[in-house]
Each structure stands twice: as structure tokens, then as C-alpha cells.
Write a protein that holds these residues in place. Structure first.
Motif, PDB file in Angstrom:
ATOM      1  N   SER A 182      53.828  -8.196  12.570  1.00 37.74           N
ATOM      2  CA  SER A 182      53.330 -10.055  12.946  1.00 37.74           C
ATOM      3  C   SER A 182      54.138 -10.583  13.944  1.00 37.74           C
ATOM      4  O   SER A 182      53.836 -11.302  14.640  1.00 37.74           O
ATOM      5  CB  SER A 182      54.348 -10.887  11.217  1.00 37.74           C
ATOM      6  N   ASN A 183      55.337  -9.897  13.938  1.00 39.36           N
ATOM      7  CA  ASN A 183      56.525 -10.513  15.225  1.00 39.36           C
ATOM      8  C   ASN A 183      55.430  -9.431  16.810  1.00 39.36           C
ATOM      9  O   ASN A 183      56.141  -8.545  16.499  1.00 39.36           O
ATOM     10  CB  ASN A 183      57.735 -10.753  15.090  1.00 39.36           C
ATOM     11  N   HIS A 199      55.652  -8.741  20.096  1.00 36.98           N
ATOM     12  CA  HIS A 199      56.263  -8.801  20.662  1.00 36.98           C
ATOM     13  C   HIS A 199      56.890  -8.087  20.848  1.00 36.98           C
ATOM     14  O   HIS A 199      56.870  -7.195  21.712  1.00 36.98           O
ATOM     15  CB  HIS A 199      56.860  -9.999  21.422  1.00 36.98           C
ATOM     16  N   HIS A 249      51.276  -8.084  23.627  1.00 36.03           N
ATOM     17  CA  HIS A 249      51.295  -8.668  22.058  1.00 36.03           C
ATOM     18  C   HIS A 249      49.832  -7.607  21.750  1.00 36.03           C
ATOM     19  O   HIS A 249      48.986  -7.882  22.512  1.00 36.03           O
ATOM     20  CB  HIS A 249      51.025  -9.701  21.537  1.00 36.03           C
ATOM     21  N   SER A 309      48.134 -10.138  17.399  1.00 33.53           N
ATOM     22  CA  SER A 309      49.414 -10.890  16.745  1.00 33.53           C
ATOM     23  C   SER A 309      50.701 -10.657  17.865  1.00 33.53           C
ATOM     24  O   SER A 309      50.234 -10.628  19.186  1.00 33.53           O
ATOM     25  CB  SER A 309      50.483 -10.050  15.401  1.00 33.53           C
ATOM     26  N   LEU A 318      53.550 -16.437  16.572  1.00 31.22           N
ATOM     27  CA  LEU A 318      54.503 -15.800  15.875  1.00 31.22           C
ATOM     28  C   LEU A 318      54.321 -16.390  14.061  1.00 31.22           C
ATOM     29  O   LEU A 318      53.544 -18.433  14.559  1.00 31.22           O
ATOM     30  CB  LEU A 318      55.719 -16.437  16.286  1.00 31.22           C
ATOM     31  N   HIS A 333      58.341  -8.645  10.056  1.00 28.94           N
ATOM     32  CA  HIS A 333      58.157 -10.484  10.884  1.00 28.94           C
ATOM     33  C   HIS A 333      59.871 -10.353  11.384  1.00 28.94           C
ATOM     34  O   HIS A 333      61.271  -9.391  10.450  1.00 28.94           O
ATOM     35  CB  HIS A 333      58.386 -11.381   9.320  1.00 28.94           C
ATOM     36  N   GLY A 334      59.984 -10.687  12.057  1.00 28.47           N
ATOM     37  CA  GLY A 334      61.246 -11.101  12.871  1.00 28.47           C
ATOM     38  C   GLY A 334      61.627 -12.322  12.573  1.00 28.47           C
ATOM     39  O   GLY A 334      61.301 -13.211  11.247  1.00 28.47           O
ATOM     40  N   GLU A 361      61.115 -15.570  13.370  1.00 30.67           N
ATOM     41  CA  GLU A 361      59.922 -16.722  13.044  1.00 30.67           C
ATOM     42  C   GLU A 361      59.496 -17.572  12.293  1.00 30.67           C
ATOM     43  O   GLU A 361      58.307 -17.725  11.715  1.00 30.67           O
ATOM     44  CB  GLU A 361      58.857 -14.805  12.912  1.00 30.67           C
ATOM     45  N   GLN A 366      67.689 -13.955  18.399  1.00 29.88           N
ATOM     46  CA  GLN A 366      66.025 -15.059  19.117  1.00 29.88           C
ATOM     47  C   GLN A 366      66.048 -15.128  20.609  1.00 29.88           C
ATOM     48  O   GLN A 366      67.049 -14.757  20.706  1.00 29.88           O
ATOM     49  CB  GLN A 366      65.026 -15.977  17.932  1.00 29.88           C
TER      50      GLN A 366
END
Length: 283
Positions: free
Chosen positions: A68-69, A71, A104, A118, A121, A148-149, A152, A183
Motif C-alpha cells: 500500500s505504501n 514509495h 511507485h 500503489s 496512500l 502499510h505505513g 499512511e 513519516q
């Protein structure tokens, strides 16, 4: 052939070297979170997840993974390459024009291992829940994994998805949150605190597991294997995985500064000395 723990530990160092080489070459990318999640990716693809090669988008009767995150694509790309989804040499093309390895992950170039684009976010869990329900409808007993982050989770769509998953008893999903407390703008507690995340996730109806040593490969494998035993019980499963952003490189740890910053030549050399391998397989 299954790799031993020692081989996988060595691979985490190799993947970290790949991450730094990729972002350094184009002076862009996100090394911090990538370095912090290396054990997770190595554990997932090296020991825990059931998948087959060559890669297919449908992945019938296989476990799926959704990032999902997006980056932190450098760690994802390196892991896929090192586990033979595509040639390691292709890592040289990271973030270059016409490359399949964009900043990404994207699907339009057909990069093996990538099932969704993705980067915006907060959307990964929603997609993964649809896949998980689709597997149930198909009579496919495989699992769906997500990452996931923690920052996020400030996106509201996550909480709609978290509520939906428990309400619909989507119990074939294991979501992991990279709980590094940082973050791009600073510490998550300073930007927008998540409060008691463990209690919130439990209140949303999830089975919540927590691992404080998210950069210990054997601990990560163990918590993922434990999570598998909690599936199929009517509740979705989530792991709070405490990691250190920039792990493995001393000057990148302890700060959010390297969330999206590439090392210069001298810094890269320093990092490689810390990430020593007797016989590195650098591309």
C-alpha cells in the motif's frame, strides 16, 4: 529450494545494498522505509508466503501480497528480483525513463510480482479486501498479505476498510503496519498522532498481534507464521511491526531525514562498509 536462515540474513544485507545503489544512481527515491522493511520482505518471500513462478496476475491458489505504501518500492523491487521474479540486472533501470521500475509500482508494463499500482496512500487495504473476498468466492483457500505505513493510517479510507473487513468477516487477510513512528514531515506523534493504535485496531474488530523487533528476521518470520494460525477464525488479522527507519545504516537511523533522500557518493561508500558482505552479488 528453500533458503536457510543464515542465507536469508545475508540476503537482507544484499537487498539493503541494492536499495542504496538504486536511489543513489538516480538521486531520488525512498531509502528510509525500504531499509526498515527489509526483514519483512525477506521473511514474506523467503519463508512465509505460498507463491509460484512464473508470475501470473490471477495467482489462483497462491497467496497474494499488496504494497500500500508504494514509495518503498526499492525494497519491493530488490526482493522480487532476488527471488527470481525478474532479472537482477533490471534494478539498474530504477526510476529511469521507460523503465518498468518506476518510483511507485505500476502495472501497465507488466512487471512480474506487481498486481496493483500503489502510491496514492491509503488505498491498498481496500484493494486487498476485494481480492480476499474474491478468493473466498472462488473457493481459493490462499491468503492475502498487505503492508502499510503508520503515517499512511492518517488517510481515512484505511478506517473504512478496517471497519468493512471485520464486519464482513474477511478472515483470509494478514495486514502488517510498518510501525516506525516516522513519516516524511517528522514523527507521526508530532504530525498527527495515531494514539493507542493497538486498542483502536482491536476496537475495529481485528485480531491484533505485535512484534517489537521488526528488524530481527527470525522474529518477523515467527510473527507472520503466528498470524497465519489466526486466520480462518472469523476476524481479519493485523500485525503491528515495530521497525527502525534506515535500519542497517547508522547515519540514516533515528530520524525521518532519510525518508525520501538519496545518499551521495561518500555516504554510499560509508553505508556499503556497514553493509559488508564477503562476496556481494551487486548488480
Amino acid at each position: 529450494m528453500s533458503k536457510s536462515i543464515e542465507e536469508l540474513k545475508s540476503l537482507t544485507t544484499q537487498i539493503r545494498r541494492d536499495i542504496l545503489r538504486m536511489v543513489h544512481a538516480v538521486n531520488s527515491g525512498h531509502p528510509g522505509g525500504s531499509l526498515g522493511c527489509t526483514e519483512f520482505f525477506t521473511a514474506l518471500y523467503g519463508k512465509v508466503m505460498n507463491y509460484s513462478l512464473p508470475f501470473t496476475m490471477e495467482g489462483k491458489n497462491e497467496d497474494h501480497f499488496y504494497l500500500s505504501n508504494g514509495h518503498i518500492s526499492p525494497v519491493f523491487y530488490s526482493t522480487l528480483a532476488r527471488f527470481n521474479f525478474f532479472p537482477v540486472e533490471e534494478l539498474k533501470t530504477f526510476r529511469k525513463l521507460d523503465s518498468r521500475l518506476q518510483g511507485h509500482p505500476t502495472t501497465h508494463e507488466g512487471l512480474p510480482g506487481i498486481r496493483i499500482a500503489s502510491g496514492s496512500l491509503g488505498q491498498g487495504l481496500s484493494v486487498a479486501l476485494g481480492v480476499a473476498q474474491g478468493k473466498k468466492l472462488d473457493g481459493d483457500s490462499s491468503l492475502v498479505y498487505t503492508l502499510h505505513g503508520d503515517g499512511e493510517l492518517q488517510e481515512g479510507q484505511n478506517w473504512e476498510a478496517l471497519m468493512y473487513a471485520s464486519a464482513k468477516k474477511v478472515d483470509n487477510i494478514i495486514s502488517t503496519i510498518d510501525y516506525n513512528g516516522r513519516q516524511i514531515d517528522g514523527d507521526t506523534d508530532d504530525v498527527l498522532s495515531l494514539g493507542n493504535l493497538h486498542a483502536k485496531l482491536e476496537a475495529f474488530g481485528w485480531t491484533v498481534l505485535e512484534e517489537k523487533n521488526g528488524n530481527d528476521l527470525e522474529a518477523v518470520i515467527a510473527i507472520l507464521e503466528r498470524a497465519k494460525t489466526e486466520t480462518g477464525k472469523g476476524k481479519p488479522v493485523v500485525i503491528l511491526l515495530h521497525t527502525e527507519m534506515g535500519y542497517g545504516v547508522d547515519y540514516m537511523m533515528g530520524s525521518h531525514a532519510w525518508h525520501g533522500k538519496a545518499p551521495n557518493d561518500e555516504q554510499l561508500d560509508t553505508a556499503f562498509k556497514q553493509l559488508y558482505l564477503e562476496a556481494p552479488a551487486d548488480y
